[in-house]
Write a protein that holds these residues in place. Sequence first.
Motif, PDB file in Angstrom:
ATOM      1  N   PHE A 147     -37.341  58.655  -4.433  1.00  0.00           N
ATOM      2  CA  PHE A 147     -37.488  57.638  -2.751  1.00  0.00           C
ATOM      3  C   PHE A 147     -35.939  57.289  -3.030  1.00  0.00           C
ATOM      4  N   ALA A 148     -35.142  57.089  -2.186  1.00  0.00           N
ATOM      5  CA  ALA A 148     -34.289  55.865  -2.153  1.00  0.00           C
ATOM      6  C   ALA A 148     -34.361  54.809  -1.090  1.00  0.00           C
ATOM      7  N   GLY A 149     -34.898  53.741  -1.606  1.00  0.00           N
ATOM      8  CA  GLY A 149     -35.297  52.503  -0.545  1.00  0.00           C
ATOM      9  C   GLY A 149     -34.244  51.359  -0.742  1.00  0.00           C
ATOM     10  N   MET A 157     -38.400  49.075  -5.747  1.00  0.00           N
ATOM     11  CA  MET A 157     -38.913  50.051  -6.297  1.00  0.00           C
ATOM     12  C   MET A 157     -39.630  50.750  -7.565  1.00  0.00           C
ATOM     13  N   VAL A 158     -39.780  49.847  -8.431  1.00  0.00           N
ATOM     14  CA  VAL A 158     -40.285  50.783  -9.412  1.00  0.00           C
ATOM     15  C   VAL A 158     -41.669  50.315  -9.993  1.00  0.00           C
ATOM     16  N   GLU A 159     -41.986  48.415  -9.290  1.00  0.00           N
ATOM     17  CA  GLU A 159     -43.220  48.282  -9.826  1.00  0.00           C
ATOM     18  C   GLU A 159     -44.185  48.405  -8.717  1.00  0.00           C
ATOM     19  N   VAL A 170     -42.201  55.812 -13.741  1.00  0.00           N
ATOM     20  CA  VAL A 170     -41.676  55.637 -12.483  1.00  0.00           C
ATOM     21  C   VAL A 170     -39.287  55.562 -13.628  1.00  0.00           C
ATOM     22  N   PHE A 171     -38.432  55.979 -13.050  1.00  0.00           N
ATOM     23  CA  PHE A 171     -37.164  55.920 -13.561  1.00  0.00           C
ATOM     24  C   PHE A 171     -36.824  54.998 -12.651  1.00  0.00           C
ATOM     25  N   SER A 172     -35.536  54.504 -12.843  1.00  0.00           N
ATOM     26  CA  SER A 172     -34.402  53.991 -11.537  1.00  0.00           C
ATOM     27  C   SER A 172     -33.193  54.927 -12.141  1.00  0.00           C
ATOM     28  N   GLY A 173     -32.521  55.284 -11.087  1.00  0.00           N
ATOM     29  CA  GLY A 173     -31.962  55.657 -10.862  1.00  0.00           C
ATOM     30  C   GLY A 173     -30.637  56.175 -10.099  1.00  0.00           C
ATOM     31  N   TYR A 174     -30.210  57.251  -9.889  1.00  0.00           N
ATOM     32  CA  TYR A 174     -28.905  57.046  -9.240  1.00  0.00           C
ATOM     33  C   TYR A 174     -28.972  59.251  -8.367  1.00  0.00           C
ATOM     34  N   THR A 175     -28.364  59.434  -7.256  1.00  0.00           N
ATOM     35  CA  THR A 175     -28.574  60.301  -6.857  1.00  0.00           C
ATOM     36  C   THR A 175     -28.448  60.541  -5.666  1.00  0.00           C
ATOM     37  N   GLY A 176     -28.154  62.573  -4.893  1.00  0.00           N
ATOM     38  CA  GLY A 176     -27.355  63.186  -3.889  1.00  0.00           C
ATOM     39  C   GLY A 176     -25.622  62.697  -4.268  1.00  0.00           C
ATOM     40  N   GLY A 177     -25.304  62.224  -5.006  1.00  0.00           N
ATOM     41  CA  GLY A 177     -23.815  62.778  -5.346  1.00  0.00           C
ATOM     42  C   GLY A 177     -23.355  63.658  -5.703  1.00  0.00           C
ATOM     43  N   HIS A 231     -23.912  58.509  -4.722  1.00  0.00           N
ATOM     44  CA  HIS A 231     -24.830  58.564  -5.026  1.00  0.00           C
ATOM     45  C   HIS A 231     -25.415  57.617  -4.053  1.00  0.00           C
ATOM     46  N   VAL A 232     -27.299  57.216  -4.156  1.00  0.00           N
ATOM     47  CA  VAL A 232     -28.094  55.786  -3.496  1.00  0.00           C
ATOM     48  C   VAL A 232     -28.452  55.466  -4.690  1.00  0.00           C
ATOM     49  N   GLU A 233     -29.186  54.783  -5.354  1.00  0.00           N
ATOM     50  CA  GLU A 233     -29.775  54.347  -6.118  1.00  0.00           C
ATOM     51  C   GLU A 233     -30.938  54.766  -5.566  1.00  0.00           C
ATOM     52  N   ALA A 234     -31.650  55.327  -6.717  1.00  0.00           N
ATOM     53  CA  ALA A 234     -33.401  55.717  -6.028  1.00  0.00           C
ATOM     54  C   ALA A 234     -34.105  55.592  -7.297  1.00  0.00           C
ATOM     55  N   VAL A 235     -35.148  56.281  -7.431  1.00  0.00           N
ATOM     56  CA  VAL A 235     -36.650  56.418  -7.882  1.00  0.00           C
ATOM     57  C   VAL A 235     -37.214  57.594  -8.102  1.00  0.00           C
TER      58      VAL A 235
END
Length: 279
Positions: free
Chosen positions: A101-103, A109-111, A122-129, A146-150
């Motif tokens: 999910f990117a929000g 977005m993790v907790e 749950v990991f923070s990361g980048y996707t969609g790029g 990319h967007v920031e996502a979890v």
Amino acid sequence: MGENQTEIESKVYNLILNPHTRDWERAQLREVIDEVAAEKSFDRALADLEVKFRPLALRNNLTPDVTDFYHQLVGNKSSADPLDLSRHYAKDAPNQERAIFAGGCFWCMVEPFEKRPGIIAVFSGYTGGEVANPSYDQVVGQYTGHVEAVEIIFDKRVISYKELVELYWQLTDPTDAGGQFNDRGNNYQPIIFVYNSQQRQIATDSKMKLIESDFYGRPIMTKIKAATTFWPAENFHQEFYKKNPKRYKGLERERKLFLRYLRLKGRLRAILKQLNIIR
């Protein structure tokens, strides 16, 4: 730092070679190596480095990996301890599934997901790029798409994907395509990334239900896209709410206040529709 000179020098060399280290940071790190080679006290060289890094560190303006090293320099080990990413790379068991999910900012977005029963990681990361292994600077600069996502790994026997999607709507403003809350830019846009047709159907049905409810009175802009490579973010960004509780609480408070405002508007809108005051 609780480490010997050889171990610390190895970290300095790794940061010098790290492509995401900024040129100015790299120059200061190289100076440490040069000064030690010129027989300057290693402890003195590190102390001087800490002084140079301090103004940027206090403004959270060092790159993530250099920030971790700075925390080690000043003895704040808990903020620099590396998160075990092995679950991200491991194969999922039959009872496990993943969701992305990117929000907006992934710090907040993790907790909410991590504290739910059935959540494995749950990991923070980048996707969609389009760029492999992007850095935070590149993503924030909107250079990679990319967007920031979890990424959420969960036990399907305890919590369902549908429940995760329902929680996701509660954490975001689905009418804002230009970012989320105070975080503006395409790298903060809301997107549900789906791994398979079942996830797509659940996400699509949930989105249609939200659209039909007309709760917000504005178009629902959250996109649903096929999942692509998820790149874990730098260690500094992982479990941010645990390592930087004071800063996190301030950000989370602002986010919750805005979400409460949106829900209040939605409930008021529903009442006015029932009274035929608005359509």
